[in-house]
Design a protein around this motif. Structure first.
Motif, mmCIF file in Angstrom:
data_model
loop_
_atom_site.group_PDB
_atom_site.id
_atom_site.type_symbol
_atom_site.label_atom_id
_atom_site.label_comp_id
_atom_site.label_asym_id
_atom_site.label_seq_id
_atom_site.Cartn_x
_atom_site.Cartn_y
_atom_site.Cartn_z
ATOM 1 N N LEU A 140 -37.623 -18.059 -60.961
ATOM 2 C CA LEU A 140 -36.513 -18.828 -60.388
ATOM 3 C C LEU A 140 -35.237 -18.654 -61.202
ATOM 4 C CD1 LEU A 140 -38.595 -22.004 -59.604
ATOM 5 C CD2 LEU A 140 -37.282 -20.769 -57.905
ATOM 6 N N SER A 141 -35.397 -18.497 -62.507
ATOM 7 C CA SER A 141 -34.222 -18.550 -63.375
ATOM 8 C C SER A 141 -33.731 -17.175 -63.780
ATOM 9 C CB SER A 141 -34.559 -19.357 -64.626
ATOM 10 O OG SER A 141 -35.644 -18.739 -65.305
ATOM 11 N N LYS A 142 -34.154 -16.170 -63.030
ATOM 12 C CA LYS A 142 -33.826 -14.782 -63.383
ATOM 13 C C LYS A 142 -32.339 -14.575 -63.648
ATOM 14 C CE LYS A 142 -34.522 -10.892 -60.877
ATOM 15 N NZ LYS A 142 -35.144 -9.865 -60.035
ATOM 16 N N ARG A 143 -31.523 -15.157 -62.776
ATOM 17 C CA ARG A 143 -30.101 -14.861 -62.885
ATOM 18 C C ARG A 143 -29.304 -15.977 -63.552
ATOM 19 N NH1 ARG A 143 -32.126 -12.286 -58.573
ATOM 20 N NH2 ARG A 143 -32.647 -14.319 -57.703
ATOM 21 N N PHE A 144 -29.975 -17.030 -64.037
ATOM 22 C CA PHE A 144 -29.246 -18.205 -64.495
ATOM 23 C C PHE A 144 -28.264 -17.906 -65.618
ATOM 24 C CE2 PHE A 144 -31.131 -20.541 -61.452
ATOM 25 C CZ PHE A 144 -31.936 -21.643 -61.738
ATOM 26 N N SER A 145 -28.614 -16.952 -66.457
ATOM 27 C CA SER A 145 -27.730 -16.701 -67.590
ATOM 28 C C SER A 145 -26.782 -15.542 -67.362
ATOM 29 C CB SER A 145 -28.560 -16.438 -68.857
ATOM 30 O OG SER A 145 -29.420 -17.509 -69.086
ATOM 31 N N LEU A 146 -26.822 -14.947 -66.190
ATOM 32 C CA LEU A 146 -25.914 -13.835 -65.906
ATOM 33 C C LEU A 146 -24.506 -14.339 -65.685
ATOM 34 C CD1 LEU A 146 -27.907 -11.584 -63.398
ATOM 35 C CD2 LEU A 146 -27.559 -11.217 -65.845
ATOM 36 N N LYS A 147 -23.564 -13.499 -66.034
ATOM 37 C CA LYS A 147 -22.178 -13.841 -65.758
ATOM 38 C C LYS A 147 -21.961 -13.758 -64.252
ATOM 39 C CE LYS A 147 -17.555 -12.317 -67.188
ATOM 40 N NZ LYS A 147 -16.993 -12.285 -65.843
ATOM 41 N N ASP A 148 -21.187 -14.670 -63.720
ATOM 42 C CA ASP A 148 -20.896 -14.704 -62.277
ATOM 43 C C ASP A 148 -22.158 -14.662 -61.430
ATOM 44 O OD1 ASP A 148 -17.971 -12.633 -62.719
ATOM 45 O OD2 ASP A 148 -18.193 -14.826 -62.673
ATOM 46 N N SER A 149 -23.184 -15.360 -61.911
ATOM 47 C CA SER A 149 -24.461 -15.301 -61.206
ATOM 48 C C SER A 149 -24.374 -15.889 -59.808
ATOM 49 C CB SER A 149 -25.515 -16.067 -62.002
ATOM 50 O OG SER A 149 -25.108 -17.412 -62.153
ATOM 51 N N HIS A 150 -23.361 -16.708 -59.573
ATOM 52 C CA HIS A 150 -23.287 -17.391 -58.284
ATOM 53 C C HIS A 150 -22.621 -16.531 -57.210
ATOM 54 C CE1 HIS A 150 -19.562 -18.034 -60.427
ATOM 55 N NE2 HIS A 150 -18.958 -18.318 -59.291
ATOM 56 N N LEU A 151 -22.038 -15.397 -57.623
ATOM 57 C CA LEU A 151 -21.325 -14.581 -56.642
ATOM 58 C C LEU A 151 -22.279 -13.713 -55.852
ATOM 59 C CD1 LEU A 151 -18.172 -13.475 -58.660
ATOM 60 C CD2 LEU A 151 -18.401 -15.336 -56.993
ATOM 61 N N ILE A 152 -21.889 -13.454 -54.633
ATOM 62 C CA ILE A 152 -22.779 -12.705 -53.750
ATOM 63 C C ILE A 152 -22.957 -11.273 -54.222
ATOM 64 C CG2 ILE A 152 -20.971 -12.023 -52.116
ATOM 65 C CD1 ILE A 152 -23.121 -12.568 -49.883
ATOM 66 N N GLN A 153 -21.887 -10.766 -54.849
ATOM 67 C CA GLN A 153 -21.997 -9.372 -55.319
ATOM 68 C C GLN A 153 -23.101 -9.237 -56.354
ATOM 69 O OE1 GLN A 153 -19.301 -11.208 -55.114
ATOM 70 N NE2 GLN A 153 -17.525 -10.054 -54.349
ATOM 71 N N THR A 154 -23.156 -10.227 -57.253
ATOM 72 C CA THR A 154 -24.198 -10.204 -58.286
ATOM 73 C C THR A 154 -25.571 -10.219 -57.642
ATOM 74 O OG1 THR A 154 -22.681 -11.595 -59.554
ATOM 75 C CG2 THR A 154 -24.895 -11.267 -60.465
ATOM 76 N N TYR A 155 -25.701 -11.067 -56.646
ATOM 77 C CA TYR A 155 -27.004 -11.240 -56.011
ATOM 78 C C TYR A 155 -27.424 -9.978 -55.244
ATOM 79 C CZ TYR A 155 -30.836 -13.736 -53.751
ATOM 80 O OH TYR A 155 -32.070 -14.123 -53.336
ATOM 81 N N VAL A 156 -26.451 -9.451 -54.531
ATOM 82 C CA VAL A 156 -26.781 -8.255 -53.724
ATOM 83 C C VAL A 156 -27.123 -7.082 -54.624
ATOM 84 C CG1 VAL A 156 -25.759 -6.551 -52.160
ATOM 85 C CG2 VAL A 156 -25.456 -8.989 -51.715
ATOM 86 N N ARG A 157 -26.389 -6.985 -55.741
ATOM 87 C CA ARG A 157 -26.664 -5.911 -56.684
ATOM 88 C C ARG A 157 -28.079 -5.995 -57.238
ATOM 89 N NH1 ARG A 157 -23.417 -6.839 -61.094
ATOM 90 N NH2 ARG A 157 -21.675 -7.377 -59.758
ATOM 91 N N ASP A 158 -28.557 -7.237 -57.299
ATOM 92 C CA ASP A 158 -29.886 -7.461 -57.871
ATOM 93 C C ASP A 158 -30.956 -7.429 -56.781
ATOM 94 O OD1 ASP A 158 -31.319 -10.052 -60.013
ATOM 95 O OD2 ASP A 158 -31.524 -7.869 -60.046
ATOM 96 N N ASP A 159 -30.737 -6.638 -55.739
ATOM 97 C CA ASP A 159 -31.659 -6.537 -54.608
ATOM 98 C C ASP A 159 -31.781 -7.835 -53.822
ATOM 99 O OD1 ASP A 159 -33.978 -4.245 -56.231
ATOM 100 O OD2 ASP A 159 -32.185 -3.912 -55.009
ATOM 101 N N GLY A 160 -30.686 -8.593 -53.844
ATOM 102 C CA GLY A 160 -30.715 -9.851 -53.114
ATOM 103 C C GLY A 160 -30.705 -9.623 -51.612
ATOM 104 N N TYR A 161 -31.280 -10.619 -50.862
ATOM 105 C CA TYR A 161 -31.329 -10.637 -49.397
ATOM 106 C C TYR A 161 -32.225 -9.558 -48.795
ATOM 107 C CZ TYR A 161 -27.729 -14.217 -49.234
ATOM 108 O OH TYR A 161 -27.042 -15.397 -49.377
ATOM 109 N N GLN A 162 -32.920 -8.766 -49.627
ATOM 110 C CA GLN A 162 -33.818 -7.740 -49.076
ATOM 111 C C GLN A 162 -35.002 -8.373 -48.379
ATOM 112 O OE1 GLN A 162 -33.122 -4.641 -48.736
ATOM 113 N NE2 GLN A 162 -31.182 -5.092 -49.808
ATOM 114 N N MET A 163 -35.531 -9.446 -48.967
ATOM 115 C CA MET A 163 -36.692 -10.109 -48.366
ATOM 116 C C MET A 163 -36.303 -10.810 -47.073
ATOM 117 S SD MET A 163 -39.384 -9.383 -49.892
ATOM 118 C CE MET A 163 -38.805 -7.769 -50.309
ATOM 119 N N ALA A 164 -35.089 -11.333 -47.061
ATOM 120 C CA ALA A 164 -34.628 -11.988 -45.825
ATOM 121 C C ALA A 164 -34.530 -10.954 -44.717
ATOM 122 C CB ALA A 164 -33.276 -12.644 -46.063
ATOM 123 N N ARG A 165 -33.989 -9.831 -45.053
ATOM 124 C CA ARG A 165 -33.879 -8.735 -44.075
ATOM 125 C C ARG A 165 -35.252 -8.375 -43.559
ATOM 126 N NH1 ARG A 165 -29.992 -5.106 -43.292
ATOM 127 N NH2 ARG A 165 -28.967 -5.667 -45.239
#
Lengths: 635, 552, 206
Positions: free
Chosen positions: A175-200
């Protein structure tokens, strides 16, 4: 005479988000209060006319929720938390200091209209205790320097920035994978980290049944506190006969069947996210909302697909202004990227998300009370059955899940349900975000497997008790959970182990108390919380919570009588099992566990014939019992 | 092939009971004669389930369940008096009483208070609460023209809130704040003033909402109750008349008045559980401004007479006219406030004389709505129509004004209101004998040559026919005041004196005769009418065949 | 004797059987003489002692048991039910809240109360008039027992009630609040109704 018409345009935009006008109640009142600073009789009448309800019912809502004011408040509304975790870190002294520096008592406004001071219940920022909220911003920990700055340059105090403690026991945080990343709340950060692939994948390749099967296998439990198996909850949603194309406003009522007869279209399904984090000692959902909001959104998309929902409402507690802003931005970005809205991921599915702010009521964390609040009424829990899966929001099938629960879902799809289950312990799958506060060296949020022990969390993760003192007692699962003594902390934190130990996992809010803590005083703060938050709908809880608080006030104030403990236990036990919701049970458990496990300490506070009732040094030091701030009575 | 009607059979305290599907456990328990206490439940309102006093034990359920909401299921086993249930009930009662003020000595609800009743039945415990009770924002305040509110007595059952939301749909009441500081109230500037506000006093199980009109008037244990029908309009809401049964030895109460208040009586076909405020508070005329003596014109004033004298004179006049074949010089004006019995005897007696100038005054018209209130503010217009009586009262009055009548006998109403002051005076001067037979003093009394006191509806047995055609019984609650008598009895007396003999001597007998002589009422009797009334039989109940539209 | 009741019956019968008188007893004259002796002793003793009392001697030796009412009065027990009085609050208004419990419970129905609205919501109700027909009262004390406010008591120790008419036995609210304030020659103010201000004024004027 104030003019409300300029607000009409914004109000219409709000109204358009809900299929029923009354549901816009809280956001419209929020709009009015933002503009005028408070809600007057005329404002209530205007709102009543706008929403088509009687003005008495608007007044009911305004007086029910803590964040609505009937009178103007100062330019800077300082709301100091007075719950257990903050008390353990010296909130009483802070309030006293603030009071002295500002020259007003809690509940009052300075003569120049600059400051209003209030005491409030848990803000759920316990790792930064003692905490306060100044207008919309969370400010803390309160120190003498901060108080000074607050009084002299209030516009300059910064909102808290909360460090994430870590996931020491985990090879790979979930759950906390991205908690300490800079700008972790931005969509770019999430997408870069393979975000939304499971939703797709879920929306384009998987069937609802497949998703539900995986989630069931994962042993994912409801992490808001109840611990109900999520897969089972989703399976209760009725399968729609045909795929719907209904939007937020429901299916077209003019549809007819082959024979030309008018048919009642199937009801739309709603996904409601319970982001009304309020259990004292719990801070986890706030972290997800602020640091990884897209994780939540992805989980929501998957859950919606599994249960046939096309519209989601995120009910976020009113005090969480900053998390709301972050989430709002995240939602807007997700729409832009095509992850939300019409034909998401270029599929047939639509999915809309509306954020709905609460207005300060712990009881709205109860799922049916939340639905009532979303529908624009007081947060009164409903009689069950029917359960939300059959008749929930607006009488339609509804899935309600906690933020953290949904945040687990993408990983479950990615790594598989079995993996998730094995990561956990017993019948509780995966990891949890454990909030540790109170008397520990490193209060904060820790991610660990469900199977972690309480001892590990307190001593290995959170650095043990400060100043070399000894642990006396621990609240293991949010303030409602029955307390454990220092010799009972070798217990795993999963739902079934804690149940077997006579307490509960709840929201995983851990509050540690050291040997200096007076248990009578601790129970006083707990009782104050429950008396303040009882919705008042049914008689045992409404009268019982107030009664309990009064008895403990007397005992802590040195006027305890010999039979008080028996009466206290009787009052608590007589509420249990007799009410509409489990709030009363939750209010009874602390009373039962503190008095039973620390009976001697309580007895020592009672009077004996011929002698003045003693008070311990802790009770004597804090000579006044904390005032019960009443909903709607601020300013 | 028709599907069989499914029923549900369950066991309540060892008794088997069968109910239609959808019945709640509470209703099933009542049917099984194991009544369960309740506050927030009301059969006419939605279910709130917040008082928790109806908790019962249902086998296989781990916790006690509320009976008002739980649906009865096939094979359910319910216990309403096990130790568990009795303890639960007592605990809930204790919680309700914890912050309840010690107001019984000053509270009007004493004697009909559900907290008192249930405490005596299920409480009787040693109280444990020993703290300061919660104080609310207001105590003993008026929240509207007819209702007082005491916030501290309120047990927050929300019956009144639901009434205003669901029945009158006016939403004046709300429960504000949270927790044990919750309080019932109104929004400032929006009082509880809908036309049915008085009903919230009925639904309130405690003394939180009390009637301003009844405030401190009389202790309820002095009251007796009589079933009747409200005479305020043609709806015919079923009521109870509450009179002070102690007035004989306690004449100081309410200055000796007899009727203390009216309450609605349940009738599923007419008014359900409700009545309007106009009807509820329209009982004052029973004890105020009454005509109680037979009065005869004496110069410019009046002297007291006797019934014997008056009826003797009247009989004489009628006989004289009959002998001179001048019965067209006699006129009768009836009223739609008269009972079916009064109207029937009038029709028979005057018809027997051959008097043709006989008409019924149309009723006063007022406001009406889509709930209970009707524009026709009299109770028996339909009864007069069903008996085929003429409503052409204008013709009768014009004849009187043209000196074509020697005798004009007016029953009820007010000639001045009906004909205007000028014409009424003309009539009084033109007619040799103007008789006014009524219950209350009005302007006609100053014009009449003979005043005969009438009993009001509360003082006689009889029936009214409401606008839907339902014939309903009214029952005598108190004795007629002074010399007053019901109209039908006076007319029977007149008939006696002129040689007609009737076998019946009471209202039931009159009605029996009515039912056999009037086709519209065929088959009805007091037994058939019972407590909830019965519809006029379809055949022959069409009023438009005879008689004229009273509203023309 | 078998059972207990048999024994009891036997003892009762024994007690009722007339004892045979002795010869001496059957002659009445000795008994008469004995009685006369007792009477004489008492007569001379009392005569002596009362005369002695008159000149201040032998004060401590009591003579005849007769209490010379009304110069001497037997002390009464505080619980004796005597004439009623209504209790006042500090400002002179009656404690009575007009609950009508005493009116209801009175077996003689001799209490007549008319309540009124009290402006203080924590009091709410008071007695505008309170009449007690002492002529009907049976001195049962139920009214005192049932009163929840300790507003009526029967502790005035006045038991010497006398009047020339039935009306004279009527106690109105003023007489009840201020026992003895009405003169015998004044008629009672039957059913008089007072405002709270009237009560306060009455207290001030004494």
């Amino acid at each position: 005479m104030a003019d409300f018409e300029p607000l009409r345009k914004d109000a219409e935009v709000i109204l358009a988000k809900y299929p029923r006008k009354q549901a816009a109640m809280l956001p419209v009142l929020c709009l009015v209060q933002e503009r005028f600073g408070f809600i007057s009789d005329e404002a209530e009448q205007w709102t009543a006319n706008l929403l088509g309800v009687s003005v008495a019912h608007v007044h009911e809502v305004v007086t029910f929720y803590t964040l609505f004011h009937r009178k103007p408040v100062g330019k800077f509304h300082v709301q100091a938390c007075s719950n257990v975790s903050c008390w353990l870190r010296g909130s009483e002294q802070c309030v006293k200091q603030l009071s002295e520096r500002l020259g007003i008592s809690p509940g009052q406004t300075t003569a120049d209209g600059q400051f209003t001071l209030s005491t409030v219940e848990c803000l759920c920022a316990c790792e930064q205790a003692p905490m306060c909220q100044v207008n919309d911003a969370y400010v803390g920990p309160i120190t003498p320097e901060l108080i000074e700055q607050l009084v002299t340059h209030p516009e300059q105090v910064a909102a808290i920035s909360t460090p994430f403690r870590g996931a020491p026991g985990l090879v790979e945080p979930v759950l906390s994978k991205r908690f300490s990343l800079k700008d972790s709340h931005l969509i770019q950060t999430y997408v870069r980290d393979d975000g939304y692939q499971m939703a797709r994948k879920a929306v384009t390749e998987l069937s609802p049944a497949q998703i539900i099967e995986e989630v069931t296998k994962s042993n994912l439990r409801g992490l808001g506190g109840a611990g109900f198996l999520t897969g089972k909850k989703w399976s209760f949603i009725p399968r729609p006969a045909t795929a719907q194309r209904a939007g937020a406003s429901g299916a077209d009522p003019s549809s007819t069947d082959v024979a030309g007869r008018g048919i009642i279209p199937p009801k739309p399904h709603y996904l409601v996210v319970n982001a009304d984090e309020g259990e004292p000692g719990t801070i986890k959902d706030r972290y997800i909302l602020e640091r990884d909001p897209h994780r939540l959104l992805e989980g929501m998309i998957i859950a919606a697909h599994a249960t046939g929902c096309r519209q989601a409402y995120v009910y976020i507690r009113g005090e969480y202004a900053q998390p709301t802003n972050i989430l709002q931005q995240a939602v807007a970005d997700a729409y832009q990227y095509g992850f939300l809205g019409k034909r998401i991921f270029n599929s047939d599915a639509d999915f809309d998300v509306t954020i709905h702010r609460g207005a300060g009521a712990y009881i709205c964390g109860e799922e049916t009370a939340l639905l009532e609040s979303l529908e624009g009424k007081k947060g009164f829990p409903r009689l069950k059955p029917p359960f939300p899966a059959i008749s929930g929001l607006f009488g339609c099938p509804t899935v309600i899940n906690n933020v953290e629960t949904l945040a687990c879902v993408p990983t479950i799809l990615q790594k598989g349900g079995d993996w998730f289950a094995k990561l956990g312990y017993g019948k509780s799958g995966g990891t949890r975000l454990f909030s540790v506060s109170g008397h520990v060296n490193q209060p904060g949020l820790y991610e660990a497997s469900q199977g972690v022990t309480l001892r590990e969390l307190i001593f290995d993760y959170a650095g043990g008790i400060p100043e070399g003192r000894h642990l006396k007692a621990v609240v293991p699962g949010g303030l409602s959970a029955k307390i454990l003594r220092a010799d009972e902390i070798d217990v795993r934190m999963d739902f079934d182990s804690l149940l077997a130990a006579g307490t509960m996992a709840g929201s995983a809010g851990i509050i540690a108390m050291d040997e200096t803590v007076c248990m009578v005083r601790a129970l006083l703060y707990a009782a104050k919380f429950f008396a303040h938050e009882s919705c008042g709908q049914c008689s045992p809880c409404r009268e019982g919570t107030g009664w309990i608080y009064k008895i403990i006030q007397r005992i802590a104030g040195g006027q305890g009588r010999p039979h008080d403990l028996d009466i206290l236990l009787a009052a608590a036990t007589n509420m249990e099992g007799r009410t509409i919701c489990v709030f009363a049970d939750a209010a009874a458990w602390p009373v039962q566990s503190y008095v039973t496990k620390f009976r001697d300490e309580f007895s020592a506070h009672l009077s004996r014939p011929g002698a003045d009732p003693p008070r311990c040094s802790s009770c004597r030091a804090e000579s006044s019992t904390p005032a019960l701030a009443h909903a709607g009575s601020h300013g | 092939m028709a599907e069989p009607v499914k029923t549900v059979t369950l066991t309540v305290d060892g008794k088997s009971v069968t109910v239609p599907p959808g019945t709640t456990v509470l209703q099933a328990c009542e049917q099984a004669d194991s009544p369960v206490p309740f506050y927030c439940y009301h059969p006419g309102l939605s279910i709130a389930g917040n008082c928790r006093i109806c908790l019962v034990e249902i086998e296989k359920a781990p916790k006690l369940q509320i009976a008002c909401y739980t649906q009865a299921a096939e094979g359910m086993v319910v216990r309403t008096a096990s130790d568990n249930v009795l303890q639960g009930r007592q605990d809930v009662l204790e919680f309700l009483l914890v912050n309840h003020p010690l107001d019984c000595p000053v509270c009007d609800q004493a004697g009909e208070c559900w907290l008192q009743d249930y405490y005596m039945a299920y409480g009787l415990y040693n109280q444990k609460f020993d703290e300061q009770k919660v104080k609310k924002s207001a105590k003993a305040v008026s929240i509207g023209p007819t209702v007082m509110l005491d916030m501290e007595r309120c047990i927050l059952c929300s019956r009144c809130v639901r009434f205003c939301d669901e029945i009158t749909k006016t939403g004046e009441l709300g429960i504000f704040n949270r927790g044990d500081h919750s309080e019932l109230g109104i929004h400032p500037g929006k009082p509880l003033d809908n036309p049915y506000a008085g009903n919230v006093v009925d639904v309130c199980p405690v003394g939180a909402l009390t009637d301003k009109d009844f405030r401190f008037k009389c202790r309820v244990w002095y009251l007796g109750s009589t079933s009747s029908v409200c005479p305020g309009c043609s709806k015919g809401c079923n009521i109870e008349i509450h009179d002070n049964r102690e007035r004989g030895q306690r004449p100081h109460i309410a200055q000796g008045r007899r009727i203390m208040r009216l309450k609605p009586r349940y009738n599923p076909d007419v008014n359900q559980w409700w009545m309007c405020d106009e009807g509820r508070y329209g009982y004052k005329f029973i004890d105020e401004n009454r005509l109680t003596q037979v009065q005869l014109r004496d110069g410019s004033g009046y002297r007291a007479g006797s019934w014997d004298e008056a009826l003797g004179l009247l009989t004489q006049t009628l006989r004289r006219l009959k002998d001179a074949q001048q019965l067209d010089r006699a006129g009768v004006v009836l009223s739609t406030h008269l009972t079916n019995e009064d109207l029937y005897v009038a029709k028979r007696v005057f018809g027997g004389f051959g008097i043709r100038s006989l008409a019924v005054q149309p009723a006063r018209q007022g406001s009406q709505d889509d709930f209970l209130r009707r524009a026709d503010k009299s109770p028996n217009t339909r009864g007069a129509q069903a008996m085929g009586l003429s409503f052409d009262v204008k013709a009768v009055l014009e004849r009187a004004a043209r000196k074509e009548l020697s005798l004009l006998w007016v029953f009820g109403g007010d000639l001045v209101e009906l004909a205007g002051e000028a014409q009424a005076k003309t009539i009084a001067d033109s007619v040799d004998l103007l008789v006014f037979q009524g219950s209350n003093v009005n302007r006609t009394c100053q014009l009449a040559h003979m005043i005969l006191p009438s009993a009001v509806y509360a003082e006689k047995d009889g029936t009214f026919t409401n606008e839907a055609g339902r014939v309903q019984r009214i029952r005598q609650a108190v004795q007629p005041l002074g010399e007053a008598k019901p109209e039908w009895r006076v007319l029977l007396d007149v008939a006696d004196r002129t040689g007609f003999l009737w076998e019946f001597r009471d209202a039931q007998g009159v009605f029996g005769s009515l039912a056999s002589h009037e086709a519209a009422f065929k088959g009805l009797s007091y037994d058939v009418l019972g407590d909830q009334g019965a519809m006029l039989p379809q055949k022959g109940s069409d009023p438009s065949g005879k008689g004229s539209d009273p509203n023309r | 004797m078998a059972t207990l009741s048999d024994q009891l019956l036997h003892r009762i019968r024994e007690a009722h059987r007339r004892r045979t008188l002795s010869w001496w007893e059957r002659i009445y004259l000795p008994a008469i003489a004995q009685g006369l002796w007792v009477t004489s002793v008492h007569f001379w003793r009392n005569l002596f002692l009362h005369l002695a009392h008159r000149v201040g001697l032998f004060r401590r030796i009591p003579a005849a048991v007769t209490v010379q009412y009304p110069d001497e009065q037997r002390p009464t027990a505080p619980r004796l039910r005597t004439r009623h009085r209504l209790m006042q609050r500090e400002d002179g208004t009656p404690r009575c809240v007009g609950c009508m419990l005493c009116e209801t419970v009175c077996p003689a129905k001799c209490i007549y109360i008319v309540p009124g609205e009290h402006p203080d919501p924590s009091v709410e109700k008071y007695a505008r008039s309170f009449d007690l027909d002492l002529g009907k009262c049976v001195y049962c004390g139920y009214c005192v027992e049932v009163c929840p406010e300790d507003a009526i008591r029967m502790d005035t120790q006045r038991h010497d009630i006398a009047a020339f008419s039935r009306d004279g036995m009527w106690l109105d609210i003023i007489e009840l609040l201020h026992p003895g304030s009405r003169k015998h020659t004044d008629p009672p103010k039957k059913f008089i109704q007072l405002e709270l201000e009237d009560f306060r004024r009455l207290k001030q004027s004494g």
